[in-house]
Structure formats: structure tokens, C-alpha cells
Scaffold this active site. Sequence first.
Site, PDB file in Angstrom:
ATOM      1  N   CYS A 232      -2.289  17.614  16.373  1.00  0.00           N
ATOM      2  CA  CYS A 232      -0.949  17.624  16.954  1.00  0.00           C
ATOM      3  C   CYS A 232      -0.197  18.907  16.640  1.00  0.00           C
ATOM      4  CB  CYS A 232      -0.155  16.409  16.461  1.00  0.00           C
ATOM      5  SG  CYS A 232       1.562  16.453  16.979  1.00  0.00           S
TER       6      CYS A 232
ATOM      7  N   CYS B 155      -0.258  18.862  20.542  1.00  0.00           N
ATOM      8  CA  CYS B 155       1.081  18.570  21.090  1.00  0.00           C
ATOM      9  C   CYS B 155       2.094  19.692  20.891  1.00  0.00           C
ATOM     10  CB  CYS B 155       1.668  17.313  20.434  1.00  0.00           C
ATOM     11  SG  CYS B 155       0.474  16.038  20.064  1.00  0.00           S
TER      12      CYS B 155
ATOM     13  N   LYS C 117       1.152  23.153  22.500  1.00  0.00           N
ATOM     14  CA  LYS C 117       1.108  22.863  23.941  1.00  0.00           C
ATOM     15  C   LYS C 117       2.517  22.784  24.520  1.00  0.00           C
ATOM     16  CE  LYS C 117       1.769  19.046  25.326  1.00  0.00           C
ATOM     17  NZ  LYS C 117       0.901  17.912  25.387  1.00  0.00           N
TER      18      LYS C 117
ATOM     19  N   TYR D 206       4.173  20.405   6.240  1.00  0.00           N
ATOM     20  CA  TYR D 206       3.225  19.304   5.988  1.00  0.00           C
ATOM     21  C   TYR D 206       2.692  19.358   4.557  1.00  0.00           C
ATOM     22  CZ  TYR D 206       3.060  16.925  10.426  1.00  0.00           C
ATOM     23  OH  TYR D 206       3.389  16.144  11.500  1.00  0.00           O
TER      24      TYR D 206
ATOM     25  N   ALA E 198     -14.332  16.526   2.734  1.00  0.00           N
ATOM     26  CA  ALA E 198     -14.735  15.422   1.864  1.00  0.00           C
ATOM     27  C   ALA E 198     -15.644  14.491   2.648  1.00  0.00           C
ATOM     28  CB  ALA E 198     -13.509  14.661   1.379  1.00  0.00           C
TER      29      ALA E 198
ATOM     30  N   GLY F 166      -9.741  16.253  34.605  1.00  0.00           N
ATOM     31  CA  GLY F 166      -8.564  15.754  35.321  1.00  0.00           C
ATOM     32  C   GLY F 166      -7.703  14.869  34.448  1.00  0.00           C
TER      33      GLY F 166
ATOM     34  N   TYR G 222      -5.197  14.363  30.686  1.00  0.00           N
ATOM     35  CA  TYR G 222      -3.969  14.927  30.142  1.00  0.00           C
ATOM     36  C   TYR G 222      -4.090  16.450  29.940  1.00  0.00           C
ATOM     37  CZ  TYR G 222      -1.945  10.540  28.026  1.00  0.00           C
ATOM     38  OH  TYR G 222      -1.396   9.325  27.771  1.00  0.00           O
ATOM     39  N   ILE G 223      -5.120  16.850  29.201  1.00  0.00           N
ATOM     40  CA  ILE G 223      -5.166  18.247  28.746  1.00  0.00           C
ATOM     41  C   ILE G 223      -5.407  19.192  29.919  1.00  0.00           C
ATOM     42  CG2 ILE G 223      -6.390  19.884  27.248  1.00  0.00           C
ATOM     43  CD1 ILE G 223      -6.839  17.623  25.263  1.00  0.00           C
TER      44      ILE G 223
ATOM     45  N   CYS H 232      -4.731  18.803  33.102  1.00  0.00           N
ATOM     46  CA  CYS H 232      -3.585  18.894  34.019  1.00  0.00           C
ATOM     47  C   CYS H 232      -2.411  19.618  33.367  1.00  0.00           C
ATOM     48  CB  CYS H 232      -3.180  17.496  34.492  1.00  0.00           C
ATOM     49  SG  CYS H 232      -4.480  16.721  35.477  1.00  0.00           S
ATOM     50  N   GLU H 233      -2.203  19.366  32.077  1.00  0.00           N
ATOM     51  CA  GLU H 233      -1.103  20.055  31.400  1.00  0.00           C
ATOM     52  C   GLU H 233      -1.349  21.565  31.370  1.00  0.00           C
ATOM     53  OE1 GLU H 233       0.560  16.563  28.427  1.00  0.00           O
ATOM     54  OE2 GLU H 233      -0.779  18.051  27.575  1.00  0.00           O
TER      55      GLU H 233
ATOM     56  N   ARG I 236     -13.998  15.963  38.803  1.00  0.00           N
ATOM     57  CA  ARG I 236     -15.158  15.318  39.432  1.00  0.00           C
ATOM     58  C   ARG I 236     -14.804  14.096  40.285  1.00  0.00           C
ATOM     59  NH1 ARG I 236     -18.124  12.594  34.137  1.00  0.00           N
ATOM     60  NH2 ARG I 236     -16.387  11.269  33.511  1.00  0.00           N
TER      61      ARG I 236
ATOM     62  N   THR J 261      -0.488  10.876  18.936  1.00  0.00           N
ATOM     63  CA  THR J 261       0.077  11.113  17.602  1.00  0.00           C
ATOM     64  C   THR J 261       0.952   9.957  17.088  1.00  0.00           C
ATOM     65  OG1 THR J 261      -0.018  13.479  17.860  1.00  0.00           O
ATOM     66  CG2 THR J 261       1.626  12.659  16.317  1.00  0.00           C
TER      67      THR J 261
ATOM     68  N   HIS K 183      25.796   8.727  36.813  1.00  0.00           N
ATOM     69  CA  HIS K 183      25.809   9.504  38.047  1.00  0.00           C
ATOM     70  C   HIS K 183      26.389  10.899  37.823  1.00  0.00           C
ATOM     71  CE1 HIS K 183      25.820  10.017  42.363  1.00  0.00           C
ATOM     72  NE2 HIS K 183      27.045  10.484  42.285  1.00  0.00           N
TER      73      HIS K 183
ATOM     74  N   GLU L 232      19.171   7.464  37.520  1.00  0.00           N
ATOM     75  CA  GLU L 232      20.050   6.372  37.959  1.00  0.00           C
ATOM     76  C   GLU L 232      19.351   5.507  39.014  1.00  0.00           C
ATOM     77  OE1 GLU L 232      23.564   7.288  40.456  1.00  0.00           O
ATOM     78  OE2 GLU L 232      22.857   9.354  40.450  1.00  0.00           O
TER      79      GLU L 232
HETATM   80  P1  NDP Z   1      -9.190  12.593  28.941  1.00  0.00           P
HETATM   81  O1  NDP Z   1     -10.147  11.576  28.472  1.00  0.00           O
HETATM   82  O2  NDP Z   1      -7.783  12.241  29.216  1.00  0.00           O
HETATM   83  O3  NDP Z   1      -9.762  13.266  30.268  1.00  0.00           O
HETATM   84  C1  NDP Z   1     -11.039  13.789  30.339  1.00  0.00           C
HETATM   85  C2  NDP Z   1     -11.253  14.296  31.753  1.00  0.00           C
HETATM   86  O4  NDP Z   1     -12.486  14.983  31.845  1.00  0.00           O
HETATM   87  C3  NDP Z   1     -11.293  13.166  32.770  1.00  0.00           C
HETATM   88  O5  NDP Z   1     -10.675  13.627  33.927  1.00  0.00           O
HETATM   89  C4  NDP Z   1     -12.788  12.957  32.963  1.00  0.00           C
HETATM   90  O6  NDP Z   1     -13.122  12.476  34.217  1.00  0.00           O
HETATM   91  C5  NDP Z   1     -13.296  14.364  32.828  1.00  0.00           C
HETATM   92  N1  NDP Z   1     -14.681  14.411  32.381  1.00  0.00           N
HETATM   93  C6  NDP Z   1     -15.241  13.726  31.363  1.00  0.00           C
HETATM   94  N2  NDP Z   1     -16.542  14.060  31.225  1.00  0.00           N
HETATM   95  C7  NDP Z   1     -16.808  14.968  32.181  1.00  0.00           C
HETATM   96  C8  NDP Z   1     -17.968  15.688  32.569  1.00  0.00           C
HETATM   97  N3  NDP Z   1     -19.110  15.514  31.939  1.00  0.00           N
HETATM   98  N4  NDP Z   1     -17.869  16.535  33.595  1.00  0.00           N
HETATM   99  C9  NDP Z   1     -16.700  16.712  34.250  1.00  0.00           C
HETATM  100  N5  NDP Z   1     -15.576  16.058  33.935  1.00  0.00           N
HETATM  101  C10 NDP Z   1     -15.624  15.202  32.916  1.00  0.00           C
HETATM  102  O7  NDP Z   1      -9.341  13.760  27.901  1.00  0.00           O
HETATM  103  P2  NDP Z   1      -8.452  15.019  27.532  1.00  0.00           P
HETATM  104  O8  NDP Z   1      -9.444  15.979  26.977  1.00  0.00           O
HETATM  105  O9  NDP Z   1      -7.615  15.485  28.671  1.00  0.00           O
HETATM  106  O10 NDP Z   1      -7.469  14.474  26.429  1.00  0.00           O
HETATM  107  C11 NDP Z   1      -7.959  13.726  25.318  1.00  0.00           C
HETATM  108  C12 NDP Z   1      -6.946  12.734  24.836  1.00  0.00           C
HETATM  109  O11 NDP Z   1      -5.926  13.410  24.140  1.00  0.00           O
HETATM  110  C13 NDP Z   1      -6.206  11.985  25.938  1.00  0.00           C
HETATM  111  O12 NDP Z   1      -6.902  10.865  26.386  1.00  0.00           O
HETATM  112  C14 NDP Z   1      -4.931  11.618  25.269  1.00  0.00           C
HETATM  113  O13 NDP Z   1      -5.116  10.410  24.577  1.00  0.00           O
HETATM  114  C15 NDP Z   1      -4.702  12.735  24.291  1.00  0.00           C
HETATM  115  N6  NDP Z   1      -3.671  13.662  24.781  1.00  0.00           N
HETATM  116  C16 NDP Z   1      -2.393  13.225  24.978  1.00  0.00           C
HETATM  117  C17 NDP Z   1      -1.427  14.074  25.436  1.00  0.00           C
HETATM  118  C18 NDP Z   1      -0.037  13.600  25.653  1.00  0.00           C
HETATM  119  O14 NDP Z   1       0.330  12.568  25.128  1.00  0.00           O
HETATM  120  N7  NDP Z   1       0.775  14.294  26.456  1.00  0.00           N
HETATM  121  C19 NDP Z   1      -1.715  15.481  25.729  1.00  0.00           C
HETATM  122  C20 NDP Z   1      -3.082  15.825  25.511  1.00  0.00           C
HETATM  123  C21 NDP Z   1      -4.005  14.947  25.054  1.00  0.00           C
HETATM  124  P3  NDP Z   1     -13.063  10.899  34.595  1.00  0.00           P
HETATM  125  O15 NDP Z   1     -11.615  10.584  34.815  1.00  0.00           O
HETATM  126  O16 NDP Z   1     -13.874  10.848  35.849  1.00  0.00           O
HETATM  127  O17 NDP Z   1     -13.679  10.180  33.465  1.00  0.00           O
END
Ligand code: NDP
Length: 452
Positions: free
Chosen positions: A43, A48, A51, A99, A115, A176, A178-179, A181-182, A199, A311, A435, A440
Site C-alpha cells: 500500500c 495505493c 498510485k 511506519y 523470516a 483489465g 483495478y491496476i 485500468c488505473e 482478454r 488495505t 444542491h 444529489e
Molecule cells: P485483478 O485480479 O483485479 O485483475 C487481473 C486482470 O488481468 C484481469 O482483467 C484478468 O482478466 C487479467 N488476466 C489475468 N491473467 C491473465 C493472463 N494470463 N493473460 C491476460 N490477462 C490476464 O488484478 P490487479 O493486478 O489489477 O489487482 C490486484 C488486486 O489488487 C485487485 O484485485 C485488488 O484487490 C487490489 N487493488 C485494489 C485497488 C483499489 O482498491 N483501488 C487498486 C489496485 C489493486 P479476467 O478478468 O479475464 O480474469
Amino acid sequence: MSFDYDLFVIGGGSGGVRAARVAAGDTGAKVALAEEDRYGGTCVIRGCVPKKLMVFASEYSGMVEDAQSYGWDIQPGAFNWDAFKGKLHAELDRLEGIYRNILKNNGVESFDQRATVVDPHTVELADGTRKTAKHILVATGGWPTIPEFPGSDLAITSNEIFHLDELPKKMLIVGGGYIACEFAGIMNGLGVEVTQYYRGAQILRGFDDEARGLVSEEMCQNGIDLHLGTNVLEMSKEGDQIRVKATNGDENLFDQVMYATGRNPNSTGLGLEALGVELGRKGEIKVDQYSQTGVPSIYAIGDVTDRVNLTPVAIREGMAFVETVFKGNPTSPDHDLIPTAIFTQPEMGTVGLSEEEAAEQEPIEVYATSFKPMQQSFAGRSARVLMKLIVSKATRKVLGCHIVAPGAGEMIQLAGIAVKMGATKEDFDRTVAVHPTMSEELVTMKQPVRSA
Ligand code: NDP
């Protein structure tokens, strides 16, 4: 039998540090913690916090254009990655120091080394020293994974993205979730030409379809070249660039390729399996509702257990562990109705069930509105936002709330309280609108757009 410590925590991330500090500070337990890398964990050091700072940095490009629309005589300048990176890492150093101090000030002894567990009450540090403890808490988090294919070693992950020597001109992001797209939004905002391969049929699988559809549409509007149903076949080095062959027949050169295809629990080599601690298919440590493994003195919390990898959840699991083990008050962490935000551009904030999940469960009404918000609309932007409630027909309870809008993360924290309390649609309706705001709409939607 006497032990060196009441508690030995392995891992100095959000969950481990919280459990160590509360056990030592609140109950006077004798606590030690080992961390092989940096304090603060994913984090603070590579997740987090950096990011979100990069999200802030990336949003200024659009703000300058908007300011012009509001009458400001202001010109966009260039983004200086080196200047930002220097400040970013200074901030992370500062937070790591905090920390470390939290642990020290609460009397937790810390060891800056790896450890492993050698028996149910003994850990061994990398230097060979052994320490005994009545309880061992594993809070070692997770680590990004890259699937294996020809040239996969050329890809970076979110771990490396904060340390780039220079910003790429052209970048491919794979995944596709969280990470992916962010960072597509962040890099796009910083002026990088971003291509994203996912995919599946739509990004952010598992979230409300309408909400993720809008995020995807807006990401494309913002200039991200998103390819759905697309994956990488192979990559090879070509000069300073990476040649990528994709399943859709495309072949392109990129300066960087970042994989964000999921994270695996950090349980390898900890010595747990030999002791009979059960690990799942991804390596996640199997625990019961009190975060206890099959070996009664060993507990695990956070991403290493792969329950809900966030987190604040790891922190809650750490607190519940201390409550259970050190305060004699068996408490299981509550994993129900967790609000969460995805810091895409626009952000998505969500709590509860998606329309699809809710409709499978019971008859529902859907209240939704999508519109151009005042601030962006005045600036000439066509971006839309979404406010959506999923309501149980039987109980009238709001089962899910989904917001796609600038600031959705802040909004969903508050909507999350109402949903967690079991608020009904009529409770929302009884609340006077603030408003003019975007949110709202959550209390002014009169007619369902559909039932299911
Ligand atoms: P996610 O599990 O969210 O997403 C992984 C993505 O990679 C999915 O779209 C998945 O596709 C795709 N994928 C998996 N394996 C393959 C492959 N072999 N080839 C191509 N594509 C693949 O993982 P992230 O790494 O984005 O994030 C990890 C975790 O960290 C999140 O689940 C979340 O819990 C946490 N996180 C939270 C955040 C927040 O709170 N804002 C920010 C960042 C991380 P498919 O959908 O088809 O399985």
C-alpha cells in the site's frame, strides 16, 4: 513454556504493522516484527499511496484545459517526471519512517530481514537467529504475476512503474482489473500514448456492467486505445523498444509494456506447508473466520490469505486478530458490503451487489441516471457520470450503489454507511438533496429504469 515473544509478525505492511502495534500498544504483549523489504508494504511503497499521487499528478493535464474554459489565461506546460518522481519517493521515505516509528513507539521490536517459520512457535531470521513466540502472524501480502510466454521477461509490473528512468512515449498495459485500468488512466493523463489489451469482453470483470461499460467508454474518449478480446502472443526486444505481437493480428512497438494480470499471495518458501498449514491453488494461506490456520498458533491476515485484497480489509483483519487472540473477544472480520473505489478516470465507487448479481438473487428495481456533470459540461467536455441504485423489491433495501464520476471514491465512502446500515430506497428519498452536486441524484431518482 516460555517464549521470546507473545507475538511474532512476519510482514510489515498495512495488516502486519496494525496487528503488531495494537497487540503491543493496547495489550502490552511482547511483540516482534520482521520485514525483508520496506516498511509500509504494498500500500505505502508500491501500491495505493504512490498510485494515488500519480493519479493526482495525471489529472492536472485536463485541469489546465478546463481552467481555460473557465476564463483562466493559463497554458499547459510539460510534465517533469524526474521532479515528480523525486518528490514521490521522498514522500514514500517519509511514510516508511512513520511506519517504523509506529512500531518503535509501541515497543515492537523489528528485524529488517526475511523470516521463515520452522515450527509452530519458532521463526528463523535470514541471519540464522531463531526466535520463539506464542503466536505467529503471517502478513506477507502479495506480489504481481506475469504469465509465461515468449518475451514475458521484457514486461514490467506495477512494482517497477514508480521507478522508471523516463516516461515512455508509447506504452502497452495488459489486463483489465483495478491496476491495469488505473494505470492506463494515469499514464494517459501524463501524456503517454497508452494502448491497453484485455482478454475478455469488458474491463473490470465482476463489477456492475453498466458502470464498467461507462468507465470503459470514458477511458476510450480520453484517448486510451483499448482493445477488448485481445492478448499478447509474444514480445521481443527491438533496439530500445519492445515488439509485441497480439492475438488480434496487431504488431506494434512500445517503449514499455506493463502487465497487471493479478497478484499472487506471498507464501512461497515461508516453511508453512511443511508444518501442515494448508495453502490454496494460488498459494493463499487457508484460514478460518478468525484468521487462524490449521496450526493453532499460526494466523494469517491480508493479501496472503486472498480473501478481499484491499488495505482497509487487511487492517480490519489485523484488528480482529488482536481482539480474538489478545483481548479474549473472538471477532471475525466482516467481509460483507465493503465499499471500494477504482481510481480510473473517471473513478468508480461501488458498494454491495451489481445489478447482475442482485437480479440472480431476488427481484429488484434499478434506479439509474447518467448525465453530463455541470463542471465538465461547462468546460466543453462530453464526459458523463453514472449514479445507480439496486433496490430489493421485497425489502426495499438498497442492495448496491454504483457511482462513476470524478470523486466517486469519496462519495461511495458515505453512501457505503447507508448501505451498510441497511437503508431502504425510501430512506435515501427522505434525505434532502445537496444542491448542486452530482451525488444529489442518489436521493432524487423517482422511477426505476427497469425491474429484473
Ligand atoms: P485483478 O485480479 O483485479 O485483475 C487481473 C486482470 O488481468 C484481469 O482483467 C484478468 O482478466 C487479467 N488476466 C489475468 N491473467 C491473465 C493472463 N494470463 N493473460 C491476460 N490477462 C490476464 O488484478 P490487479 O493486478 O489489477 O489487482 C490486484 C488486486 O489488487 C485487485 O484485485 C485488488 O484487490 C487490489 N487493488 C485494489 C485497488 C483499489 O482498491 N483501488 C487498486 C489496485 C489493486 P479476467 O478478468 O479475464 O480474469
